[in-house]
Design a protein around this motif. Structure first.
Motif: not given
Lengths: 197, 208
Positions: A10, A14, A16, A20, A22, A114, A118, A139
């Motif tokens: 995280y 990935s 965020l 992603q 986010l 986000g 998450i 995250a």
């Protein structure tokens, strides 16, 4: 997955913001100054880790036993909004200087996708309590890292001659894109190499 | 009519105001997903705008934000369940981003700045204009990304695709990945700024 694996996933693989999408709004909104970025980053990190833990508890002790999982979205967003409200009150009472530094960012966190993101990811991945908390924490750390880098880039960009129509957010998005390109180097294969899974 | 078109470009939620970015970028890999996302967001926006403007005198000021969020979350859950039932394919490919419509700043933003102060009919109009602007912005991003990144355009639910000669054999894959989305968004934003700015200048020249 091991705990180290979750943290690494995280924060880097990935991330965020960069992979992603986010939490893009505050990413662009408060990244124009480094000090703001640090304040926002820490506030988000705190809210994300507590929110993932508490939403996990809600999911497993309230929603599933009562068979009302379809209320997930409503419950989670209310939990997050109350945590943010609570954090704001606690910080204001206990540490006025910290409140002064973080105060204006706290209400914004409720609409940071986000945080809800998450929490939903942790539930979808079937994490246990510790894993959910760690996922939230890392995250948040990933968000802080991305925000910090972005603000450093933007502070320097301000001194550059940018074409008229690209000034402000467009150039921020383009440089964010280039940074995301660099983050693509952190992929699952690298993760497997590092933690030896 | 001209005013509506003008406001779709000038007040475009995604490209000009920077609202609702998070879900839009993630699902803009194909035009199909973009349209699905726009439709879902539009339904939520319409529903929440109607309910909030109808209840605007009943909701106490102190708790208006939580009240709005609950109303919005209810519509999101509704849309989510409808999609799972009737469009399972689309619902799967949009995934986590459907529940995330709750925190899409467009919806709360419109509730706060428009629906809470205007009549139901005007709020419906506002939802239509904003929804259309969101759809156009999102589809534009998706079109660029799909054409450059995959060399094709997918049409509707039938799954028929148009291949673009030259690009489909050697697409610029980076546009399908997250970095491409940010870069495309940056350039489209600059383009829309240009378009939005030219308009009044041209008009004033004609008047002279």
């Amino acid at each position: 997955m091991t705990y180290i694996g979750i943290i690494f996933t995280y924060v880097f693989v990935s991330n965020l913001v960069l992979t992603q999408f986010l939490g893009l709004c505050p990413f662009i909104g408060v990244s124009n100054k480094t000090e703001n970025a640090v304040g926002m980053g820490f506030a988000v990190m705190f809210v994300m880790s507590t929110a993932s833990l508490i939403t996990w508890a809600f999911q497993h002790f309230v929603l599933i036993p009562l068979n009302v999982v379809f209320l997930q979205t409503v419950t989670f967003i209310l939990v997050i909004a109350s945590i943010v409200q609570l954090v704001e009150m606690v910080v204001r009472k206990t540490s006025p200087p910290l409140y002064k530094a973080l105060g204006i960012y706290l209400p914004l966190i409720t609409t940071n996708c986000g945080v809800l993101g998450i929490a939903l990811i942790s539930v979808n991945e079937d994490y246990n309590a510790v894993e959910s908390f760690l996922a939230g924490l890392s995250a948040g750390l990933g968000f802080l890292v991305a925000l910090l880098f972005m603000s450093a880039i933007r502070e320097r960009l301000e001194l550059e001659r940018v074409p008229k129509y690209l000034r402000g957010t467009p150039i921020a998005f383009i440089s964010g894109g280039l940074m995301a390109l660099a983050f693509m180097a952190f992929d699952k294969a690298l993760l497997a190499n590092i933690i030896g899974a | 009519m001209k005013k509506i078109i003008g406001s779709i470009i000038k007040d475009n939620p995604i490209l000009m105001m920077g609202l609702g970015l998070c879900p839009s970028l993630a699902v803009s890999t194909t035009v199909n997903n973009a349209l699905g996302m726009s439709a879902a967001t539009f339904m939520v926006l319409l529903g929440s705008n109607i309910v909030i403007s109808a209840l605007r005198k009943q909701i106490p000021d102190d708790i208006h934000i939580p009240a709005y969020i609950v109303i919005i979350a209810t519509f999101v859950t509704l849309v989510d369940m409808l999609m799972q039932a009737y469009l399972p394919q689309l619902s799967k490919s949009l995934g986590i981003f459907i529940p995330l419509i709750v925190v899409n700043c467009i919806i709360l933003g419109r509730a706060e700045s428009f629906a809470s102060k205007n009549s139901v009919s005007r709020s419906i109009m506002d939802a239509l204009v904003m929804g259309l602007g969101f759809a156009i912005g999102l589809t534009a991003i998706a079109l660029v990304r799909e054409v450059l990144g995959a060399g094709r355009i997918t049409l509707g639910g039938s799954g028929s695709t148009i291949k673009i000669p030259g690009l489909s054999s050697a697409p610029a894959l980076v546009f399908v990945f997250p970095p491409g989305a940010l870069i495309v968004l940056g350039f489209l934003q600059a383009l829309f700024r240009r378009l939005g700015e030219d308009r009044p200048e041209k008009n004033s020249e004609v008047k002279k």
